[in-house]
Design a protein around this motif. Structure first.
Motif, mmCIF file in Angstrom:
data_model
loop_
_atom_site.group_PDB
_atom_site.id
_atom_site.type_symbol
_atom_site.label_atom_id
_atom_site.label_comp_id
_atom_site.label_asym_id
_atom_site.label_seq_id
_atom_site.Cartn_x
_atom_site.Cartn_y
_atom_site.Cartn_z
ATOM 1 N N PRO A 30 1.234 -1.302 0.101
ATOM 2 C CA PRO A 30 -0.101 0.018 0.267
ATOM 3 C C PRO A 30 0.740 1.178 0.066
ATOM 4 N N MET A 31 3.067 0.864 0.189
ATOM 5 C CA MET A 31 2.821 2.526 0.736
ATOM 6 C C MET A 31 3.345 2.939 -0.860
ATOM 7 N N ASP A 32 3.462 1.853 -1.633
ATOM 8 C CA ASP A 32 4.144 2.204 -2.367
ATOM 9 C C ASP A 32 2.771 2.513 -3.951
ATOM 10 N N ILE A 33 3.602 3.207 -4.798
ATOM 11 C CA ILE A 33 2.920 4.156 -5.704
ATOM 12 C C ILE A 33 1.795 3.173 -6.632
ATOM 13 N N SER A 34 1.437 1.778 -6.362
ATOM 14 C CA SER A 34 0.419 0.847 -7.098
ATOM 15 C C SER A 34 -0.921 1.730 -6.117
ATOM 16 N N SER A 35 -0.924 1.942 -5.261
ATOM 17 C CA SER A 35 -1.887 3.215 -4.794
ATOM 18 C C SER A 35 -2.237 3.971 -4.931
ATOM 19 N N TYR A 36 -1.015 5.020 -5.363
ATOM 20 C CA TYR A 36 -1.195 6.363 -6.407
ATOM 21 C C TYR A 36 -2.267 6.872 -7.267
ATOM 22 N N PRO A 37 -2.846 7.999 -6.983
ATOM 23 C CA PRO A 37 -3.807 8.250 -7.860
ATOM 24 C C PRO A 37 -2.643 8.245 -9.561
ATOM 25 N N LEU A 38 -3.558 8.196 -10.747
ATOM 26 C CA LEU A 38 -2.480 8.437 -11.589
ATOM 27 C C LEU A 38 -1.833 9.832 -11.426
ATOM 28 N N ALA A 39 -2.256 10.790 -11.462
ATOM 29 C CA ALA A 39 -1.584 12.021 -11.602
ATOM 30 C C ALA A 39 0.198 12.084 -10.821
ATOM 31 N N GLU A 40 -0.536 11.638 -9.901
ATOM 32 C CA GLU A 40 0.398 11.217 -8.600
ATOM 33 C C GLU A 40 1.637 9.701 -8.884
ATOM 34 N N ALA A 41 1.178 9.326 -9.680
ATOM 35 C CA ALA A 41 2.445 7.981 -10.259
ATOM 36 C C ALA A 41 2.698 8.737 -11.178
ATOM 37 N N LYS A 42 2.198 9.293 -12.185
ATOM 38 C CA LYS A 42 3.197 10.474 -13.108
ATOM 39 C C LYS A 42 3.788 11.344 -12.736
ATOM 40 N N ARG A 43 3.224 11.385 -11.513
ATOM 41 C CA ARG A 43 4.911 13.222 -11.058
ATOM 42 C C ARG A 43 5.453 12.297 -10.312
ATOM 43 N N TYR A 44 6.182 11.120 -9.802
ATOM 44 C CA TYR A 44 7.026 10.186 -9.244
ATOM 45 C C TYR A 44 7.760 10.318 -9.558
ATOM 46 N N ILE A 45 7.025 9.520 -11.563
ATOM 47 C CA ILE A 45 8.030 8.994 -12.550
ATOM 48 C C ILE A 45 9.005 11.072 -12.620
ATOM 49 N N ARG A 46 8.474 11.645 -13.272
ATOM 50 C CA ARG A 46 8.950 13.232 -13.638
ATOM 51 C C ARG A 46 9.472 13.593 -12.691
ATOM 52 N N GLN A 47 9.900 13.211 -11.044
ATOM 53 C CA GLN A 47 10.950 13.885 -10.177
ATOM 54 C C GLN A 47 12.274 12.203 -10.413
ATOM 55 N N LEU A 48 11.614 11.685 -10.897
ATOM 56 C CA LEU A 48 12.636 10.328 -11.312
ATOM 57 C C LEU A 48 13.064 11.038 -12.098
ATOM 58 N N ALA A 49 13.191 11.151 -13.164
ATOM 59 C CA ALA A 49 13.680 11.973 -13.695
ATOM 60 C C ALA A 49 14.976 12.967 -13.868
ATOM 61 N N ARG A 50 14.514 14.297 -13.132
ATOM 62 C CA ARG A 50 14.822 15.330 -12.794
ATOM 63 C C ARG A 50 15.656 15.477 -12.074
ATOM 64 N N LEU A 51 15.944 13.272 -11.345
ATOM 65 C CA LEU A 51 17.021 13.503 -10.557
ATOM 66 C C LEU A 51 18.093 12.672 -11.473
ATOM 67 N N LYS A 52 18.099 12.402 -13.375
ATOM 68 C CA LYS A 52 18.379 11.784 -14.113
ATOM 69 C C LYS A 52 18.778 10.473 -13.639
#
Length: 705
Positions: free
Chosen positions: A136-158
């Motif tokens: 429950p604490m990983d992104i598999s419970s996230y609203p889609l918009a928040e899961a996508k934001r998580y992905i974008r933050q990973l990319a910003r960390l290169k």
């Protein structure tokens, strides 16, 4: 005026995204009046792919022309590298990228770009995160918009890679022995109902059942055939869209499955092959398809672990005596009593599946990786020898060789790998160990030692990839940030990182913060070694015979480690006396919250551990009245600490994963205590069906090696 030259944009979605990131960041800076310190009539940004650059490298070059035009060249070996150049430029100006947020430093100035030039050849070319998407604490419970934001933050960390792992029945549909298995059986089928009366209800963004909010009504009604089918498709679509976001941001996408058996021969080859085809068809965006063994080899071949002779017998059956002798496995097999049989059997099956996939003439077949999840050193050596000898040369490997970041390094040292071996191997390590999920962690030392080991191996950092497991995000922001930075620059020691990190957070009390966080690193390692799985979040794994996991732990160790967390909390509290930016203050307060939650959790465990003496060898409902009273009092003390944990945790929920940890805790520790109190604190047994063990590919019982 701003002009962007992006001549390859039409051919690359990643380059278009890079341009979008540049413009949106520039607009934000303009809105916050941060663009006035360099006077020029025109800013020209040139985004360009240079095929002659080293793979994975990127560069930033700036030039002020005629005092009127400021030109910035952002160049990379591919679209993802150009995107990383964009982020590097903004970092130089003073923007701080973080897994949780993007912040503008108090020292931000465009003057920092004057004369700036850099060429980056990342120390680890393929670097990323592994999402198990199972709790429950990983992104598999996230609203889609928040899961996508998580992905974008990973990319910003290169980061440029992400692995999604799916256990059976969670994220892909397949047929198993004639039965349709649908996706959408989140969290192994364990339900997390939102309590009607408990205060945590107000902290969680679901109406009655915890899951992806957009899918809640389908999840609740999934027992209906049509609703269950709709949920399955919705779950697959959700992950497809997350993968699409990852591709847009320049990440390589790897999808990982395991081919589980209940007993030898139970899972037919045809079903295994069909399962792989189904996963490939449902996720056409994946770049790498991974077939990985069950954790620690599973349980189906344990009868072969009784002796060296039995292990060798199985090896002969699977691979032939000639190969066993050729690979000189005897020295490894003599110590391989537990995990090796299952690992060998699953490697044998995966090799056959791989051969058929390669020869099937499929219209599209991504790269294939064969994975091994084991913690037994002999099993790892045997697995690597078998794969190196038998896998086709185009097949890469993925090894998850231990539980815990420091332990990964120990396992790799025991495998005695050559540089050419690393070039074919993706290594899975940890920003967080799920066995300690309810505790605050900080494994930077283990992360650093891994990259150091790779550099010292003679491979010059050329490894197929280094990818880090984590579930919670806010709690692990320091480790996630560090892993990203270290993979770009292997010389970045934890001390150097902490110094830069505290500066970016504007912390005056940097020395105190660094001292506390380094101590947290050490106690985190102690917990893994001395209190294995004391914070595991799957309730069924607490329910082995008797008191279950509680039998494993020493009361003295629980108390010692609790006191160490208490000391770190006091040390970190002193950091609030100095000035910090708002982000820095928020981080300190958040860590104080989670460290005190850890203390409360260990206090609850401290209350329960002495019951092992009273209950040892006793069956439920058989204790005398005096011992039952002791049990009830201990459970009541534990319940008080559990409530304090949840109350404190609920006070600081910066992301969706924090909600997941809260509801997971509510459905774990209170349930464990209630069970103990009922079975050992009373004499009368009543009918009560436990609904906490899931049916959809339960995780294996915690492995203690």
């Amino acid at each position: 005026m701003v002009r962007v030259r992006n001549e390859f944009a039409a051919a690359s979605i990643v380059l278009r995204y890079a341009e979008q990131e540049l413009i949106e960041t520039w607009d934000r800076l303009e809105q916050e009046a941060l663009l006035s310190d360099v006077e020029s009539d025109e800013w020209v940004f040139e985004l360009k792919i240079d095929a002659y650059m080293e793979p994975f490298s990127f560069a930033v070059t700036t030039q002020l022309e005629n005092d009127r035009t400021f030109r910035v060249q952002l160049t990379g070996a591919d679209g993802a590298c150009v995107l990383h150049a964009v982020y590097t430029m903004f970092e130089q100006a003073g923007i701080c990228y973080d897994i949780s947020d993007t912040m503008i430093s108090a020292h931000f100035s465009l003057n920092n770009l004057l004369g700036f030039s850099i060429l980056v050849n990342p120390s680890v070319q393929r670097r990323g995160i592994r999402q198990h998407i199972n709790f429950p604490m990983d992104i598999s419970s996230y609203p889609l918009a928040e899961a996508k934001r998580y992905i974008r933050q990973l990319a910003r960390l290169k980061y440029n890679h992400i692995t999604f792992h799916s256990y059976p029945g969670q994220w892909y549909e397949f047929v198993d022995r004639g039965d349709d298995v649908k996706a959408g059986q989140f969290f192994y089928g364990q339900e997390h109902a939102i309590p009607a009366a408990h205060p945590i209800r107000n902290s969680i963004r679901n109406e009655s059942m915890y899951c992806i909010p957009e899918l809640e009504s389908l999840f609740i009604g999934r027992s209906d055939e049509h609703t269950g089918a709709a949920l399955s498709q919705a779950a697959i679509h959700w992950l497809q869209q997350v993968m699409e976001e990852a591709k847009k941001t320049g990440m390589q996408v790897q999808f990982s499955i395991e081919l589980r058996r209940e007993k030898p021969g139970d899972l037919l080859f045809a079903d295994c092959y069909a399962k792989c085809l189904a996963a490939l068809a449902q996720y056409p965006l994946i770049d790498v398809f991974e077939i990985i063994t069950s954790e620690c080899g599973g349980n189906e071949y344990l009868e072969y672990a009784a002796s060296v002779a039995k292990v060798r017998e199985l090896a002969n059956q699977l691979f032939g005596s000639y190969l066993v002798d050729e690979l000189e496995l005897a020295s490894d097999l003599k110590d391989a009593y537990v995990q090796t049989p299952g690992i060998m059997s699953q490697i044998s099956l995966a090799l056959k599946i791989t051969e058929k996939l390669l020869n099937a003439g499929l219209e599209r077949l991504p790269l294939i990786a064969l994975g091994v999840y084991a913690t037994e050193h002999a099993a790892l050596r045997v697995a690597h020898k078998l794969l190196t000898r038998l896998a086709p040369p185009e097949i890469s490997f993925a090894f998850l060789p231990a539980h815990g970041a420091r332990e990964v390094v120990e396992s790799l040292e025991q495998m005695a790998l050559e540089p050419e071996h690393l070039q074919r191997m993706m290594i899975y390590s940890w920003c967080e160990f799920d066995g300690n999920m309810y505790l605050q962690q900080n494994p930077l030392t283990g992360i650093y030692r891994l990259i150091e080991l790779i550099q010292l191996s003679g491979s010059k950092g050329r490894v197929a990839g280094v990818v880090f497991n984590h579930w919670r995000t806010a709690e692990n922001r320091i480790a996630i940030n560090y892993a990203a930075a270290l993979c770009n620059d292997h010389t970045l020691t934890p001390d150097r990182f902490y110094a830069a990190f505290t500066q970016s957070m504007g912390m005056e009390a940097a020395e105190s913060f660094i001292r506390a966080i380094k101590d947290l690193d050490d106690v985190d390692h102690r917990v893994r070694k001395e209190l294995p799985n004391v914070g595991f979040c799957f309730v069924a794994c607490w329910f082995s015979a008797g008191l279950g996991s509680i039998h494993w732990w020493s009361l003295n160790k629980v108390i010692e480690i609790k006191l160490e967390y208490h000391r770190i909390h006091k040390q970190l509290s002193a950091c609030l006396e100095g000035r910090s930016s708002s982000s820095g203050t928020s981080l300190i307060k958040f860590l104080l919250n989670r460290i005190m939650c850890t203390v409360h959790h260990l206090e609850a465990i401290e209350s329960l551990v002495p019951l092992a003496v009273i209950c040892s060898g006793k069956s439920p409902y058989s204790l005398n009245e005096e011992d039952q009273s002791v049990v009830r009092k201990a459970c009541d003390r534990a319940s008080e600490k559990i409530e304090l944990y949840m109350q404190l945790h609920a006070a600081d929920l910066p992301d969706r994963g924090c909600e997941g940890t809260l509801i997971s805790y509510f459905h774990t520790l209170p349930v464990v205590v209630k069970k103990i109190r009922k079975e050992y604190g009373t004499s009368e047994q009543t009918e009560e069906t436990a609904k906490h063990r899931g049916s959809a590919g339960d995780p294996p019982p915690p492995a203690i090696f």
